[in-house]
Design a protein around this motif. Sequence first.
Motif, PDB file in Angstrom:
ATOM      1  N   PHE A 264      22.241  44.899 -40.799  1.00  0.00           N
ATOM      2  CA  PHE A 264      23.173  44.662 -39.773  1.00  0.00           C
ATOM      3  C   PHE A 264      24.318  44.717 -40.258  1.00  0.00           C
ATOM      4  CE2 PHE A 264      26.420  42.808 -36.519  1.00  0.00           C
ATOM      5  CZ  PHE A 264      25.534  43.411 -35.798  1.00  0.00           C
TER       6      PHE A 264
ATOM      7  N   ILE B 107      25.754  32.662 -35.441  1.00  0.00           N
ATOM      8  CA  ILE B 107      24.839  33.263 -36.473  1.00  0.00           C
ATOM      9  C   ILE B 107      23.668  32.420 -37.451  1.00  0.00           C
ATOM     10  CG2 ILE B 107      24.772  35.401 -37.498  1.00  0.00           C
ATOM     11  CD1 ILE B 107      27.896  36.232 -36.286  1.00  0.00           C
TER      12      ILE B 107
ATOM     13  N   LEU C  25      33.427  49.389 -38.628  1.00  0.00           N
ATOM     14  CA  LEU C  25      33.711  48.383 -39.281  1.00  0.00           C
ATOM     15  C   LEU C  25      32.557  48.837 -40.533  1.00  0.00           C
ATOM     16  CD1 LEU C  25      33.841  44.976 -39.664  1.00  0.00           C
ATOM     17  CD2 LEU C  25      32.000  44.854 -38.344  1.00  0.00           C
TER      18      LEU C  25
ATOM     19  N   ARG D  61      27.400  48.978 -32.250  1.00  0.00           N
ATOM     20  CA  ARG D  61      28.528  49.827 -31.374  1.00  0.00           C
ATOM     21  C   ARG D  61      29.932  49.040 -31.328  1.00  0.00           C
ATOM     22  NH1 ARG D  61      27.138  47.787 -26.145  1.00  0.00           N
ATOM     23  NH2 ARG D  61      25.010  47.059 -27.169  1.00  0.00           N
ATOM     24  N   THR D  62      29.510  47.671 -31.112  1.00  0.00           N
ATOM     25  CA  THR D  62      30.847  46.769 -30.628  1.00  0.00           C
ATOM     26  C   THR D  62      31.958  46.714 -31.194  1.00  0.00           C
ATOM     27  OG1 THR D  62      29.565  45.151 -30.699  1.00  0.00           O
ATOM     28  CG2 THR D  62      29.910  46.108 -28.576  1.00  0.00           C
TER      29      THR D  62
ATOM     30  N   ALA E 233      31.942  37.573 -26.449  1.00  0.00           N
ATOM     31  CA  ALA E 233      30.952  37.777 -26.504  1.00  0.00           C
ATOM     32  C   ALA E 233      30.239  37.955 -28.542  1.00  0.00           C
ATOM     33  CB  ALA E 233      30.767  39.475 -26.111  1.00  0.00           C
ATOM     34  N   ALA E 234      31.342  37.603 -28.799  1.00  0.00           N
ATOM     35  CA  ALA E 234      31.263  37.715 -30.507  1.00  0.00           C
ATOM     36  C   ALA E 234      29.911  36.108 -30.500  1.00  0.00           C
ATOM     37  CB  ALA E 234      32.550  38.297 -31.123  1.00  0.00           C
ATOM     38  N   PRO E 235      29.121  36.164 -31.491  1.00  0.00           N
ATOM     39  CA  PRO E 235      29.003  34.846 -31.606  1.00  0.00           C
ATOM     40  C   PRO E 235      29.532  34.354 -32.912  1.00  0.00           C
ATOM     41  CG  PRO E 235      27.292  36.093 -32.379  1.00  0.00           C
ATOM     42  CD  PRO E 235      28.438  36.955 -31.618  1.00  0.00           C
TER      43      PRO E 235
ATOM     44  N   HIS F 262      35.367  37.305 -34.074  1.00  0.00           N
ATOM     45  CA  HIS F 262      34.692  35.797 -34.318  1.00  0.00           C
ATOM     46  C   HIS F 262      35.039  35.008 -34.615  1.00  0.00           C
ATOM     47  CE1 HIS F 262      30.629  38.231 -34.799  1.00  0.00           C
ATOM     48  NE2 HIS F 262      31.078  39.567 -34.649  1.00  0.00           N
TER      49      HIS F 262
ATOM     50  N   CYS G 270      36.738  39.523 -39.734  1.00  0.00           N
ATOM     51  CA  CYS G 270      36.025  39.420 -38.151  1.00  0.00           C
ATOM     52  C   CYS G 270      37.058  38.631 -37.450  1.00  0.00           C
ATOM     53  CB  CYS G 270      34.817  38.998 -39.060  1.00  0.00           C
ATOM     54  SG  CYS G 270      34.383  39.955 -40.899  1.00  0.00           S
TER      55      CYS G 270
ATOM     56  N   VAL H 179      30.261  38.321 -47.670  1.00  0.00           N
ATOM     57  CA  VAL H 179      30.623  37.427 -46.408  1.00  0.00           C
ATOM     58  C   VAL H 179      29.110  37.170 -46.094  1.00  0.00           C
ATOM     59  CG1 VAL H 179      30.225  39.684 -44.528  1.00  0.00           C
ATOM     60  CG2 VAL H 179      32.010  38.258 -44.033  1.00  0.00           C
TER      61      VAL H 179
ATOM     62  N   MET I  52      17.965  34.409 -38.791  1.00  0.00           N
ATOM     63  CA  MET I  52      18.538  34.983 -39.283  1.00  0.00           C
ATOM     64  C   MET I  52      18.228  34.568 -40.905  1.00  0.00           C
ATOM     65  SD  MET I  52      20.863  36.931 -38.936  1.00  0.00           S
ATOM     66  CE  MET I  52      21.215  37.839 -37.494  1.00  0.00           C
TER      67      MET I  52
HETATM   68  C1  HEC Z   1      36.453  43.810 -32.594  1.00  0.00           C
HETATM   69  C2  HEC Z   1      35.703  42.533 -32.329  1.00  0.00           C
HETATM   70  C3  HEC Z   1      34.286  41.921 -33.500  1.00  0.00           C
HETATM   71  C4  HEC Z   1      34.124  41.952 -35.235  1.00  0.00           C
HETATM   72  C5  HEC Z   1      36.298  42.721 -35.813  1.00  0.00           C
HETATM   73  C6  HEC Z   1      33.870  42.008 -35.886  1.00  0.00           C
HETATM   74  N1  HEC Z   1      32.949  41.934 -34.696  1.00  0.00           N
HETATM   75 FE1  HEC Z   1      30.708  41.233 -35.189  1.00  0.00          FE
HETATM   76  N2  HEC Z   1      30.511  41.232 -33.314  1.00  0.00           N
HETATM   77  C7  HEC Z   1      31.349  41.859 -31.741  1.00  0.00           C
HETATM   78  C8  HEC Z   1      30.384  41.081 -30.762  1.00  0.00           C
HETATM   79  C9  HEC Z   1      31.748  41.357 -29.492  1.00  0.00           C
HETATM   80  C10 HEC Z   1      29.415  41.051 -31.114  1.00  0.00           C
HETATM   81  C11 HEC Z   1      28.436  40.937 -30.379  1.00  0.00           C
HETATM   82  C12 HEC Z   1      27.515  41.528 -29.454  1.00  0.00           C
HETATM   83  C13 HEC Z   1      27.000  42.662 -30.313  1.00  0.00           C
HETATM   84  O1  HEC Z   1      26.247  42.374 -31.262  1.00  0.00           O
HETATM   85  O2  HEC Z   1      26.828  43.702 -30.081  1.00  0.00           O
HETATM   86  C14 HEC Z   1      29.852  41.162 -32.830  1.00  0.00           C
HETATM   87  C15 HEC Z   1      27.871  40.594 -33.677  1.00  0.00           C
HETATM   88  C16 HEC Z   1      27.612  40.396 -34.580  1.00  0.00           C
HETATM   89  C17 HEC Z   1      26.497  40.062 -35.524  1.00  0.00           C
HETATM   90  C18 HEC Z   1      25.423  40.126 -34.590  1.00  0.00           C
HETATM   91  C19 HEC Z   1      24.723  38.510 -34.213  1.00  0.00           C
HETATM   92  C20 HEC Z   1      23.361  38.721 -33.964  1.00  0.00           C
HETATM   93  O3  HEC Z   1      23.154  37.813 -34.010  1.00  0.00           O
HETATM   94  O4  HEC Z   1      23.118  39.439 -33.778  1.00  0.00           O
HETATM   95  C21 HEC Z   1      27.078  39.795 -36.289  1.00  0.00           C
HETATM   96  C22 HEC Z   1      26.157  39.292 -37.971  1.00  0.00           C
HETATM   97  C23 HEC Z   1      28.317  40.469 -36.838  1.00  0.00           C
HETATM   98  N3  HEC Z   1      29.007  40.237 -35.521  1.00  0.00           N
HETATM   99  C24 HEC Z   1      29.826  40.459 -37.993  1.00  0.00           C
HETATM  100  C25 HEC Z   1      30.650  40.754 -38.128  1.00  0.00           C
HETATM  101  C26 HEC Z   1      31.535  40.467 -39.293  1.00  0.00           C
HETATM  102  C27 HEC Z   1      31.273  40.124 -40.499  1.00  0.00           C
HETATM  103  C28 HEC Z   1      32.597  40.808 -39.362  1.00  0.00           C
HETATM  104  C29 HEC Z   1      33.944  40.541 -39.902  1.00  0.00           C
HETATM  105  C30 HEC Z   1      32.283  42.029 -41.071  1.00  0.00           C
HETATM  106  C31 HEC Z   1      32.661  41.402 -37.631  1.00  0.00           C
HETATM  107  N4  HEC Z   1      31.026  40.833 -37.138  1.00  0.00           N
HETATM  108  C32 HEC Z   1      33.394  42.052 -36.888  1.00  0.00           C
HETATM  109  C33 HEC Z   1      32.373  41.865 -32.316  1.00  0.00           C
HETATM  110  C34 HEC Z   1      33.670  42.231 -33.707  1.00  0.00           C
END
Ligand code: HEC
Length: 109
Positions: A77, A63, A88, A83-84, A56-58, A43, A39, A98, A69
Amino acid sequence: MRQLPAAAILATLLAAPVAAAAQEAGDKGKGLDLALRVCANCHAVAEGETVSPVDAAPSFEDIADNPGMTGMALSAFLRTPHRTMPNLILTPDEISDVVAHILSLKDGG
Ligand code: HEC
């Protein structure tokens, strides 16, 4: 009228596995490990980190500090294609780990 209870039972049955998995305590150490590998490209995943590599990633602290939450919301989730976060795909164990890590960051840890 007669269909309402059946629908309610079905909803309960469908929700049960998710709820059970969410309540199962994960290993937050393994969760951090996984987060650093999977991640952290996007993030801020560790305690005290607030600026994510991808704007864009919080951060995981943000979170965790979101009052709405819960472990269940996070698990749901992370089970859903996002989409983003293409491709995964985490195992149920990885999800619990996690989620345990993220929840351990609650309250400005
Ligand atoms: C390629 C980039 C990328 C990776 C790798 C990634 N994320 Fe994200 N994630 C994002 C982005 C950008 C957002 C915010 C935009 C959205 O929600 O679409 C997001 C949103 C989230 C959210 C939602 C937050 C909310 O408040 O709704 C969570 C939970 C999350 N990620 C967890 C994870 C975890 C756990 C991992 C690893 C296992 C991970 N992400 C890996 C890009 C990434």
